[in-house]
Design an enzyme around this catalytic site. Structure first.
Site, short mmCIF file in Angstrom:
data_model
loop_
_atom_site.label_atom_id
_atom_site.label_comp_id
_atom_site.label_asym_id
_atom_site.label_seq_id
_atom_site.Cartn_x
_atom_site.Cartn_y
_atom_site.Cartn_z
N ILE A 1 0.85 -1.19 0.00
CA ILE A 1 0.00 0.00 0.00
C ILE A 1 0.88 1.23 0.00
O ILE A 1 1.92 1.27 0.67
CB ILE A 1 -0.96 0.00 1.22
N GLY B 1 -5.66 12.06 4.43
CA GLY B 1 -6.67 11.05 4.71
C GLY B 1 -6.84 10.00 3.63
O GLY B 1 -7.73 9.13 3.75
N TYR B 2 -6.00 10.02 2.59
CA TYR B 2 -6.14 9.04 1.51
C TYR B 2 -5.74 7.64 1.96
O TYR B 2 -6.28 6.64 1.47
CB TYR B 2 -5.31 9.45 0.30
N GLY B 3 -4.78 7.54 2.88
CA GLY B 3 -4.35 6.23 3.34
C GLY B 3 -5.48 5.45 3.99
O GLY B 3 -5.64 4.24 3.75
N GLU C 1 -0.36 -7.98 4.43
CA GLU C 1 0.88 -8.74 4.53
C GLU C 1 1.85 -8.06 5.48
O GLU C 1 1.86 -6.84 5.61
CB GLU C 1 1.54 -8.85 3.15
#
Length: 463
Positions: free
Chosen positions: A322, A332-334, A355
Site C-alpha cells: 500500500i 486522509g487518503y491512506g 501482509e
C-alpha cells in the site's frame, strides 16, 4: 620526574585526513545542529570534490544523504569496521565426518532458524524478467534489469524460497548492500518535484541524472525533459488501464490485472519502491491485482495511491503493498485505501489482513483504522459481544482484533474471564475524532462489483 614530563609531551593524538575515510567506517557528521555518528556507505569522486553517502545512527534511512568533507569532524576520530574473518576451507581429500546419532536427533527435533543473509561480493549474471511485454512499450520501460552492482543473493532451497515468498508475497526484505544507497536524486511527476526516500532498481543510467521525469498516467520514466515532453505528446492514457469499479463525487477506484498490464504495473512498482524501504520489488506482477485510487479533473484521472493484493492468498491477505504518493500524504487518503480493501473483503465474505511486515507509516495507519472500527462497533452495541463477532462485522482477522484490543488496553480480567472495557479517555478521544469531517467509502457503490475468478495458470509467477 622531568624525563617523564618530556616523554608525555612527545605523545601526540592521531590526526585523521580525508583519505583515511573508508567504506563502512564511522565518522561524526553534522546533522540537526550537532555532530552525530554516521556510517559511510559510499564514496564518490565528483567534479566538485569527494562526496560521502552516510547513514546517521538511530535515524531513518530516508534521511541518508550525500555530504562533503566539510560536514565531517575528523578531530573526533574514525571508527573502522572490524576485519572480516577468513572462511575456513576444507583441504583436498578431507571428508567431513558424519555427526553422531545424538547430534542427528538433536538437529531434527530442534526448531530451525533462518540465518540473516549476508551480501556477497560476486556479481550475478544479468537477469531479465520473463513474460511478454505490453504493446506500446518504449525505451524507457522495455525491460527492468537489476543494476550491475546488485549482489548475488544467498542460495535458498525450494522450501525456504516458498516460505520467504509466502511471508511477504510480492515483496521481501532487500538484503543487498547496494539497496542501502538512494540511487535517484529527484523525480518530477505531474506538477510535483519529489526527493525519493529509498533505493529503487531503475536502470543504472537514471542514477546519473539530476531529475527523472515520470509520466503521471503511464509512469514511464525518462532522463531528460525533452524526451519526456515528446512522450507526453504521444501518450493517450488518461486513467489507469483497468476497469473503474468505484466512483463517488470525490475519488475513483480502478482494478488492474497485473497479467494483462505488465508494463504499467512494473512501472508503478518501481515508483512505489522509491518510498518503501522494507520491501524489494519482484518483476513478475502476474499473480497480483492492483487497486488504484484517483482524483479526477479535466485532464484525466490522476493516481493518488494504490494497493496490490494477491489473486489467491492462502493466508487470507487482503493487501500486499500500500502506498499513498508523497504529494498526497496527510490528507486522509491512506485510510480510504485501507477502508476500500476491507470493503472488498466484505464483498468476498472473507476475513483479511495486510501482509507483514508493514512499513512504519503503514503500521500507524492500520492501527488507527482498526482502533476506530472496533471502538465504533463496541460503543454501538447494547448486548454482549465476542472477538469472533467483532471480526465478522469488520472482516478483520481475530488476531488483528485481539492485537488492537490489547494495544488499547481494552481487555480486562474480571471474575474469571476477560471482558472488553472502554475507558472514559478512549471514549472522549473517539468522540473528538467522530466530530471531524472525513470522507468515507460508500460500500453501496460496490454492489455491482463481483470478485474476479482466475484459472490456476493465471495465479502463478511467470518468470
Amino acid at each position: 620526574m622531568s624525563n617523564d614530563v618530556d616523554d608525555e609531551s612527545k605523545i601526540e593524538t592521531k590526526s585523521y585526513e580525508a583519505k583515511d575515510i573508508v567504506y563502512k567506517s564511522k565518522v561524526f557528521a553534522f546533522k540537526d545542529g550537532e555532530y552525530r555518528k554516521a556510517e559511510i556507505l559510499m564514496i564518490q569522486k565528483r567534479t566538485r570534490g569527494v562526496v560521502y553517502y552516510v547513514h546517521y545512527n538511530d535515524y531513518n534511512k530516508r534521511l541518508d544523504e550525500w555530504i562533503t568533507i566539510d560536514n565531517i569532524d575528523l578531530s573526533k576520530g574514525i571508527e573502522y569496521p572490524p576485519p572480516e574473518k577468513p572462511k575456513k576451507a576444507h583441504g583436498k581429500g578431507k571428508s567431513s565426518k558424519r555427526p553422531k546419532a545424538v547430534d542427528r536427533r538433536r538437529s531434527i527435533t530442534a526448531p530451525s532458524k533462518t540465518e540473516p543473509s549476508t551480501p556477497s561480493t560476486e556479481k550475478p549474471e544479468p537477469s531479465t524478467p520473463s513474460g511478454e511485454s505490453d504493446h506500446g512499450s518504449n525505451a524507457g520501460n522495455e525491460s527492468l534489469p537489476l543494476l550491475e552492482e546488485d549482489h548475488k543473493p544467498e542460495s535458498l532451497s525450494k522450501e525456504q524460497e516458498v516460505e520467504r515468498l509466502r511471508f511477504s508475497g510480492s515483496m521481501v526484505q532487500n538484503p543487498h548492500e547496494i539497496a542501502r544507497i538512494r540511487n535517484i536524486n529527484k523525480i518530477c511527476i505531474g506538477d510535483h518535484e519529489i526527493e525519493p526516500w529509498y533505493f529503487s532498481p531503475y536502470p543504472k543510467e537514471f542514477s546519473e541524472v539530476d531529475i527523472v521525469y515520470i509520466c503521471s498516467f503511464c509512469f514511464c520514466y525518462y532522463g531528460s525533459e525533452r524526451q519526456f515532453q515528446r512522450h507526453r505528446e504521444k501518450c493517450t492514457l488518461q486513467h489507469p488501464p483497468g476497469n473503474e469499479i468505484y466512483r463517488d463525487d470525490y475519488i475513483s477506484f480502478f482494478e488492474i490485472d497485473g497479467r494483462k498490464q505488465r508494463t504499467w504495473c512494473r512501472n508503478i512498482c518501481l515508483l512505489s519502491k522509491l518510498f518503501l524501504d522494507h520491501k524489494m520489488l519482484y518483476y513478475d506482477v502476474d499473480p497480483f491485482l492492483f487497486y488504484c485510487m484517483c482524483r479526477r479533473d479535466e485532464y484525466g484521472c490522476h493516481l493518488v495511491g494504490y494497493f496490490s493484493k494477491e489473486k489467491e492468498s492462502s493466508e487470507n491477505y487482503n493487501l500486499a503493498c500500500i502506498l499513498t504518493l508523497p504529494q498526497y500524504q496527510r490528507h486522509g487518503y491512506g485510510k480510504l485505501l485501507i477502508q476500500f480493501s476491507y470493503e472488498l473483503t466484505k464483498r468476498e465474505h472473507k476475513h483479511g489482513s495486510p501482509e507483514k511486515p508493514l512499513s512504519d507509516l503503514g503500521l500507524i495507519s492500520y492501527r488507527a483504522y482498526w482502533a476506530e472500527q472496533i471502538i465504533n462497533l463496541v460503543l454501538g452495541m447494547r448486548t454482549e459481544t465476542t472477538i469472533d463477532e467483532l471480526a465478522n462485522k469488520t472482516s478483520m482477522t481475530t488476531n488483528d482484533v485481539l492485537h488492537t484490543l490489547q494495544a488499547l488496553n481494552m481487555l480486562k480480567y474480571y471474575k474469571g474471564q476477560f471482558i472488553i472495557c472502554i475507558s472514559d479517555g478512549i471514549e472522549q478521544q473517539y468522540e473528538r475524532l467522530k466530530n471531524k469531517k472525513r470522507r468515507r467509502i460508500n460500500g453501496d457503490l460496490l454492489a455491482d462489483w463481483q470478485p474476479p475468478v482466475f484459472h490456476p495458470s493465471q495465479l502463478r509467477f511467470g518468470w
